[in-house]
Structures are given as C-alpha cells and as structure tokens.
Design a protein around this motif. Sequence first.
Motif, PDB file in Angstrom:
ATOM      1  N   ASN A 150       1.407  -4.141   6.794  1.00  0.00           N
ATOM      2  CA  ASN A 150       1.781  -3.127   5.783  1.00  0.00           C
ATOM      3  C   ASN A 150       3.321  -2.707   6.104  1.00  0.00           C
ATOM      4  O   ASN A 150       4.072  -2.167   5.140  1.00  0.00           O
ATOM      5  CB  ASN A 150       0.898  -1.703   6.074  1.00  0.00           C
ATOM      6  CG  ASN A 150      -0.165  -1.872   5.545  1.00  0.00           C
ATOM      7  OD1 ASN A 150      -0.467  -1.610   4.178  1.00  0.00           O
ATOM      8  ND2 ASN A 150      -1.409  -2.222   6.203  1.00  0.00           N
ATOM      9  N   ASN A 153       4.874  -5.119   3.667  1.00  0.00           N
ATOM     10  CA  ASN A 153       4.353  -4.752   2.230  1.00  0.00           C
ATOM     11  C   ASN A 153       5.538  -3.513   1.953  1.00  0.00           C
ATOM     12  O   ASN A 153       5.971  -3.599   0.795  1.00  0.00           O
ATOM     13  CB  ASN A 153       3.073  -4.235   2.231  1.00  0.00           C
ATOM     14  CG  ASN A 153       2.852  -3.893   0.672  1.00  0.00           C
ATOM     15  OD1 ASN A 153       2.886  -4.806  -0.407  1.00  0.00           O
ATOM     16  ND2 ASN A 153       2.273  -2.672   0.439  1.00  0.00           N
ATOM     17  N   LEU A 154       5.634  -2.901   2.803  1.00  0.00           N
ATOM     18  CA  LEU A 154       6.913  -1.543   2.475  1.00  0.00           C
ATOM     19  C   LEU A 154       8.092  -2.235   2.012  1.00  0.00           C
ATOM     20  O   LEU A 154       8.885  -1.679   1.345  1.00  0.00           O
ATOM     21  CB  LEU A 154       6.652  -0.714   3.585  1.00  0.00           C
ATOM     22  CG  LEU A 154       5.723   0.285   3.823  1.00  0.00           C
ATOM     23  CD1 LEU A 154       5.733   0.941   5.026  1.00  0.00           C
ATOM     24  CD2 LEU A 154       5.931   1.422   2.753  1.00  0.00           C
ATOM     25  N   THR A 157       8.117  -4.292  -0.964  1.00  0.00           N
ATOM     26  CA  THR A 157       8.225  -3.177  -2.073  1.00  0.00           C
ATOM     27  C   THR A 157       9.704  -2.618  -2.251  1.00  0.00           C
ATOM     28  O   THR A 157       9.965  -2.111  -3.443  1.00  0.00           O
ATOM     29  CB  THR A 157       7.075  -2.284  -2.157  1.00  0.00           C
ATOM     30  OG1 THR A 157       5.859  -2.813  -1.869  1.00  0.00           O
ATOM     31  CG2 THR A 157       7.034  -1.240  -3.164  1.00  0.00           C
ATOM     32  N   THR A 163      11.166   0.896  -4.600  1.00  0.00           N
ATOM     33  CA  THR A 163       9.991   2.302  -4.452  1.00  0.00           C
ATOM     34  C   THR A 163       9.505   2.084  -3.234  1.00  0.00           C
ATOM     35  O   THR A 163       9.400   1.320  -2.448  1.00  0.00           O
ATOM     36  CB  THR A 163       9.040   2.231  -5.732  1.00  0.00           C
ATOM     37  OG1 THR A 163       8.560   0.760  -5.644  1.00  0.00           O
ATOM     38  CG2 THR A 163       9.802   2.332  -6.952  1.00  0.00           C
ATOM     39  N   ASP A 165       5.819   2.726  -1.185  1.00  0.00           N
ATOM     40  CA  ASP A 165       4.452   2.591  -1.397  1.00  0.00           C
ATOM     41  C   ASP A 165       3.816   3.884  -0.374  1.00  0.00           C
ATOM     42  O   ASP A 165       3.760   3.396   0.709  1.00  0.00           O
ATOM     43  CB  ASP A 165       3.642   1.110  -0.974  1.00  0.00           C
ATOM     44  CG  ASP A 165       2.384   1.314  -1.404  1.00  0.00           C
ATOM     45  OD1 ASP A 165       1.706   2.170  -1.711  1.00  0.00           O
ATOM     46  OD2 ASP A 165       1.697   0.222  -1.336  1.00  0.00           O
ATOM     47  N   SER A 168       0.954   2.325   1.792  1.00  0.00           N
ATOM     48  CA  SER A 168       1.295   1.622   2.966  1.00  0.00           C
ATOM     49  C   SER A 168       1.727   2.279   4.004  1.00  0.00           C
ATOM     50  O   SER A 168       1.364   2.087   5.335  1.00  0.00           O
ATOM     51  CB  SER A 168       2.410   0.566   2.605  1.00  0.00           C
ATOM     52  OG  SER A 168       1.563  -0.495   1.423  1.00  0.00           O
TER      53      SER A 168
END
Length: 199
Positions: A150, A153-154, A157, A163, A165, A168
């Motif tokens: 995560n 993923n952060l 993104t 942006t 999330d 996450s």
Amino acid sequence: MKVIVSEKTREKINSEYTRFMADPNNLARLKMKLTLNQRVFIESLQESYRMQAENSKDKDKLLLLQEAILTFNARPELVPNAPIDLMKKNVTFKDSPDDFEQMIVLIKVWKTSVDRSKKPINRLGVFFAKWPKYVLYPIFVSTLITVFLNILNLLTTYYIYSTVDIGSIVLVLGATFMSTVIGRAIYFRILAINMIKAN
C-alpha cells in the motif's frame, strides 16, 4: 546507595511507615492480597535489609524499604510476581550491588513492566500472545506485506496522478498498527517460553 531527598520527605515517609507497621494486621492484610511469589519477595526484601543495612544504620536504605512497603500497600500489583532468582537472571546489575540493592532494582524493573503492560498496544500484544504461533506468524507476515504494497500504491498514485488514495492510507495505518501488535505478541510469547525454560 545514595538517595537525594529532603529531610521533610524523609520524615513524612518515616512517619507513614511507622504508622503502617504499628499495626501488624496492616502487613498481614497486604500479604493476603498477594500471591506466594509476591509474599516471598516482600519477606526477602525485609530480610535483605535486616542483613545488610541495619548494622550500618543506612538511612537511605531504610527510606527505600519504607517507600517500597508503602507503595506495595497502595498498589499491590507492583510487588514482583516471579521467582527472585529467575528475575535476577534476566536483569543486568551495575557496580555489583548487594542483595538489598538488587531487590530495589527488581522492584523498579517490575514497575516499569507493569506500567508498560497497561498501554493498549501491549494489552493487545498479551492477548494475541496466547494464540498459536502457526496463526501469529502468517498474520505478521501478511500485515507487513500489506503495509509495503500500500505504500508502493500510495507513491505510485501520487507521482502519476498527483492524488492521494485515502483507502491506501487507511490500510497502511491499520496494517502498521496490527503488525506492531502481532510483533509484540510474538516477542511476549518468545520471552515467556525462554523464562519457562530458564526456570
């Protein structure tokens, strides 16, 4: 052993201790609330004081004994509840203290552990420590993987879409907390096993 404290404080503690010990039933009532290990600890503390401090009339050691007994009366959970020899094996003493000073160190170590055990994260750790290890280890690994994925993923993104999330972030915080709790549980479990083996 030197204790820096005002004479007024010494007199107050001495007065309270004298009042407490004046009635033998007070100490008897305290011991009734305690386990066998705790009763043995109090008796050993008093005996070690008599053996090593009484002859030298050490005011500081007397103060420490008085303070310990009064503290135990107010908070019985602060009386160490483990075999003394086992505790000494797990504590490193500096400057070769005598038996009485070692007992005082054990009290401080026990108080610290009791205070820490009241923290929510440690309470949860103790709860999960009762779970079998084949459950704890997979949960620990999976929560760490969740945190790592995560975070990736952060970052992805943010750099690609500029942006954040929120989902996450929530997962990272939740998984980090859970991995910390399970890590504590595994540590407590290993510590308990080692103490049992040492005993």
